[in-house]
Design a protein around this motif. Sequence first.
Motif, PDB file in Angstrom:
ATOM      1  N   ALA A  36      -4.255  -3.370   5.640  1.00 46.87           N
ATOM      2  CA  ALA A  36      -4.146  -4.508   4.724  1.00 46.87           C
ATOM      3  C   ALA A  36      -4.810  -4.187   3.394  1.00 46.87           C
ATOM      4  N   LEU A  37      -5.839  -3.313   3.428  1.00 46.93           N
ATOM      5  CA  LEU A  37      -6.555  -2.977   2.190  1.00 46.93           C
ATOM      6  C   LEU A  37      -5.701  -2.135   1.255  1.00 46.93           C
ATOM      7  N   LEU A  38      -4.643  -1.491   1.831  1.00 45.19           N
ATOM      8  CA  LEU A  38      -3.820  -0.634   0.991  1.00 45.19           C
ATOM      9  C   LEU A  38      -3.069  -1.434  -0.062  1.00 45.19           C
ATOM     10  N   SER A  39      -3.082  -2.775   0.068  1.00 48.80           N
ATOM     11  CA  SER A  39      -2.417  -3.577  -0.955  1.00 48.80           C
ATOM     12  C   SER A  39      -3.030  -3.329  -2.328  1.00 48.80           C
ATOM     13  N   VAL A  86       9.088 -10.641   4.894  1.00 40.38           N
ATOM     14  CA  VAL A  86       7.820 -10.497   5.609  1.00 40.38           C
ATOM     15  C   VAL A  86       7.989  -9.544   6.787  1.00 40.38           C
ATOM     16  N   LEU A  87       9.142  -9.669   7.487  1.00 40.10           N
ATOM     17  CA  LEU A  87       9.366  -8.785   8.632  1.00 40.10           C
ATOM     18  C   LEU A  87       9.450  -7.327   8.184  1.00 40.10           C
ATOM     19  N   LYS A  88      10.152  -7.111   7.058  1.00 46.52           N
ATOM     20  CA  LYS A  88      10.289  -5.754   6.547  1.00 46.52           C
ATOM     21  C   LYS A  88       8.907  -5.190   6.201  1.00 46.52           C
ATOM     22  N   ALA A  89       8.068  -6.047   5.572  1.00 43.29           N
ATOM     23  CA  ALA A  89       6.725  -5.609   5.204  1.00 43.29           C
ATOM     24  C   ALA A  89       5.895  -5.320   6.441  1.00 43.29           C
ATOM     25  N   SER A  90       6.075  -6.135   7.511  1.00 40.68           N
ATOM     26  CA  SER A  90       5.317  -5.874   8.735  1.00 40.68           C
ATOM     27  C   SER A  90       5.704  -4.530   9.323  1.00 40.68           C
ATOM     28  N   LEU A  91       7.023  -4.200   9.201  1.00 38.92           N
ATOM     29  CA  LEU A  91       7.452  -2.892   9.694  1.00 38.92           C
ATOM     30  C   LEU A  91       6.750  -1.780   8.928  1.00 38.92           C
ATOM     31  N   ILE A 142       3.047  -7.785   0.008  1.00 43.27           N
ATOM     32  CA  ILE A 142       4.236  -8.637  -0.079  1.00 43.27           C
ATOM     33  C   ILE A 142       3.824 -10.105  -0.070  1.00 43.27           C
ATOM     34  N   MET A 143       2.813 -10.427   0.762  1.00 46.25           N
ATOM     35  CA  MET A 143       2.319 -11.799   0.815  1.00 46.25           C
ATOM     36  C   MET A 143       1.849 -12.243  -0.575  1.00 46.25           C
ATOM     37  N   ASN A 144       1.062 -11.364  -1.202  1.00 46.52           N
ATOM     38  CA  ASN A 144       0.570 -11.652  -2.540  1.00 46.52           C
ATOM     39  C   ASN A 144       1.700 -11.831  -3.534  1.00 46.52           C
ATOM     40  N   ASP A 145       2.686 -10.902  -3.471  1.00 49.32           N
ATOM     41  CA  ASP A 145       3.824 -10.975  -4.400  1.00 49.32           C
ATOM     42  C   ASP A 145       4.555 -12.298  -4.247  1.00 49.32           C
ATOM     43  N   VAL A 146       4.821 -12.667  -2.984  1.00 52.59           N
ATOM     44  CA  VAL A 146       5.587 -13.896  -2.745  1.00 52.59           C
ATOM     45  C   VAL A 146       4.798 -15.100  -3.245  1.00 52.59           C
ATOM     46  N   ILE A 147       3.467 -15.090  -3.000  1.00 57.61           N
ATOM     47  CA  ILE A 147       2.650 -16.216  -3.455  1.00 57.61           C
ATOM     48  C   ILE A 147       2.754 -16.387  -4.965  1.00 57.61           C
ATOM     49  N   PHE A 148       2.693 -15.265  -5.698  1.00 54.31           N
ATOM     50  CA  PHE A 148       2.701 -15.412  -7.149  1.00 54.31           C
ATOM     51  C   PHE A 148       4.106 -15.483  -7.728  1.00 54.31           C
ATOM     52  N   GLU A 149       5.133 -15.266  -6.876  1.00 56.05           N
ATOM     53  CA  GLU A 149       6.496 -15.451  -7.332  1.00 56.05           C
ATOM     54  C   GLU A 149       6.873 -16.933  -7.265  1.00 56.05           C
ATOM     55  N   TYR A 150       6.528 -17.576  -6.132  1.00 55.24           N
ATOM     56  CA  TYR A 150       6.970 -18.958  -5.910  1.00 55.24           C
ATOM     57  C   TYR A 150       5.849 -19.986  -6.068  1.00 55.24           C
ATOM     58  N   PHE A 151       4.599 -19.503  -6.201  1.00 51.35           N
ATOM     59  CA  PHE A 151       3.428 -20.391  -6.238  1.00 51.35           C
ATOM     60  C   PHE A 151       3.358 -21.315  -5.031  1.00 51.35           C
ATOM     61  N   VAL A 152       3.715 -20.762  -3.881  1.00 50.23           N
ATOM     62  CA  VAL A 152       3.556 -21.482  -2.624  1.00 50.23           C
ATOM     63  C   VAL A 152       2.483 -20.743  -1.852  1.00 50.23           C
ATOM     64  N   VAL A 153       1.392 -21.425  -1.505  1.00 48.88           N
ATOM     65  CA  VAL A 153       0.281 -20.701  -0.904  1.00 48.88           C
ATOM     66  C   VAL A 153       0.277 -20.815   0.610  1.00 48.88           C
ATOM     67  N   ILE A 154       0.238 -22.077   1.095  1.00 52.93           N
ATOM     68  CA  ILE A 154      -0.076 -22.282   2.500  1.00 52.93           C
ATOM     69  C   ILE A 154       0.961 -21.639   3.414  1.00 52.93           C
ATOM     70  N   GLU A 155       2.243 -21.856   3.115  1.00 49.81           N
ATOM     71  CA  GLU A 155       3.288 -21.350   3.996  1.00 49.81           C
ATOM     72  C   GLU A 155       3.238 -19.833   4.105  1.00 49.81           C
ATOM     73  N   VAL A 156       3.068 -19.185   2.943  1.00 49.03           N
ATOM     74  CA  VAL A 156       3.112 -17.724   2.944  1.00 49.03           C
ATOM     75  C   VAL A 156       1.903 -17.157   3.670  1.00 49.03           C
ATOM     76  N   LEU A 157       0.717 -17.718   3.373  1.00 50.97           N
ATOM     77  CA  LEU A 157      -0.496 -17.270   4.047  1.00 50.97           C
ATOM     78  C   LEU A 157      -0.343 -17.424   5.550  1.00 50.97           C
ATOM     79  N   LEU A 158       0.200 -18.590   5.952  1.00 53.55           N
ATOM     80  CA  LEU A 158       0.345 -18.868   7.376  1.00 53.55           C
ATOM     81  C   LEU A 158       1.261 -17.846   8.026  1.00 53.55           C
ATOM     82  N   GLU A 159       2.364 -17.535   7.325  1.00 52.29           N
ATOM     83  CA  GLU A 159       3.322 -16.619   7.912  1.00 52.29           C
ATOM     84  C   GLU A 159       2.729 -15.217   8.053  1.00 52.29           C
ATOM     85  N   ALA A 160       2.013 -14.767   7.000  1.00 51.18           N
ATOM     86  CA  ALA A 160       1.402 -13.437   7.079  1.00 51.18           C
ATOM     87  C   ALA A 160       0.351 -13.401   8.185  1.00 51.18           C
ATOM     88  N   THR A 161      -0.442 -14.481   8.280  1.00 49.72           N
ATOM     89  CA  THR A 161      -1.468 -14.525   9.321  1.00 49.72           C
ATOM     90  C   THR A 161      -0.842 -14.444  10.697  1.00 49.72           C
TER      91      THR A 161
END
Lengths: 220, 215
Positions: free
Chosen positions: B160-163, B14-19, B173-192
């Motif tokens: 963000a629209l460039l996704s 997530v940090l790398k993606a934020s960069l 990356i948030m989307n990728d991680v969500i559909f890789e692990y099927f974990v929604v809340i944690e990833v959304l929270l972290e990206a937010t």
Amino acid sequence: MVEVFPRLLPPLWVTIKVSFISLFLAFFIGLFFGSINSIYSKFNPINLVSRFYVWIVLCTPIIIQIYAAYLLLPKVGIKLDVFWVGVIALTFNSAGYQTEISRASITSIDKGQYEASKTLGMSLLTTMIYIIIPQAIKRMLPATANEASHLIKASAVLSVIALLELHKAAINLQGNSFKFIELLALQALLYLPIVLGTSYIASILQKNNDDKSSKIDLAK
Amino acid sequence: MLDIDFMIEILPRVLKASLVTLEISFLSLFFSVFLGLIFSIIALSSGKLINILIRCFVEFTRGVPQLVQISIIYFALPYIGIYFDEFWTGVVALSFIGAGYTIEIFRNAVLNVDRGQHEAGKILGLTKYQTLIYILYPQIIKRSLPPITNELINVVKASALLSVISVNELTKIMNDVIFEYFVVIEVLLEATIMYLLIISVLVYISRYFEKRLVV
């Protein structure tokens, strides 16, 4: 381009519907939070919550809010049609902005009006409903019309959750016909008059307000 | 409740993606300020026809949804024979969107400078370009800083629209991680939280400029 034009009209209607329903709902939420924000002190619990909410809305991109609505609503057991998910996401977004708009216009109303209605024996609720809010709404209108044009633009992002609005419909047609540039130009042509039209209305309303207030100044 | 270990596990990604998000935003802001400077000088110093063309460009960037503009750039660049990777396509798209706003920022700032300065420049025998570049622009740079920081906030949000054109920034990356692990809340929270951090800092900077610089 002429051939696909009629096929883009129903999705255009969806775009308009989703934007204006959200604008309408968010208007009331914004008005409610905005008036509570401007009457009570900063540290009232409702104010703290609404300030936090506004901060979240203003500081995150809309696409994140749309994903959040799309992914989180089923988690808490609310299963809705994708259209209404879109409405909820846009309402969530717009209510944040409209809270700020109504807070600004209600605080801009002269303090003397509260005192005058107090001497007339009106309670705070009747003062707000009959005296303050009608005046504030007049001042809010230009900003609200601007918000409408923002919402129409934001509704294009709803294509990521597969709501069949104008942008998504055009993407689908692109997949069928491979006419990318033509369809994109057509979309631009359809969005431009609506968005620019609403912001033109906003500028007319703004001018109207300015004229009236300058006349009052002259009368003084 | 929240799976904190998982959140820490995905934090490096997530940090790398934020960069990447920050990199795209700053590059696009740089280019759009550059374009805004050039086109506002052209708009202020030339005749009606060019002004109408620039006006059309500005109205276009304002009147068409950003997502549509991004796809237009994405499809139009290869169409006219320019091939970029996604990252640079994203930068071009955001600079294009941003330029519409920066042109207006600079143009309004120049028009707000006292009329007498244009005339003084004329009397001293300076051409229109010289008056603009040596006299007016140095004064407006300070004044334009708060709206430019605001523009940076808009650019971060637009990035963000460039996704949708698969640039590897935070939302993608948030989307990728969500559909890789099927974990929604944690990833959304972290990206937010990442977006809140980035944008709140920028909002703070813009408030600071507004207080300090605008007299």
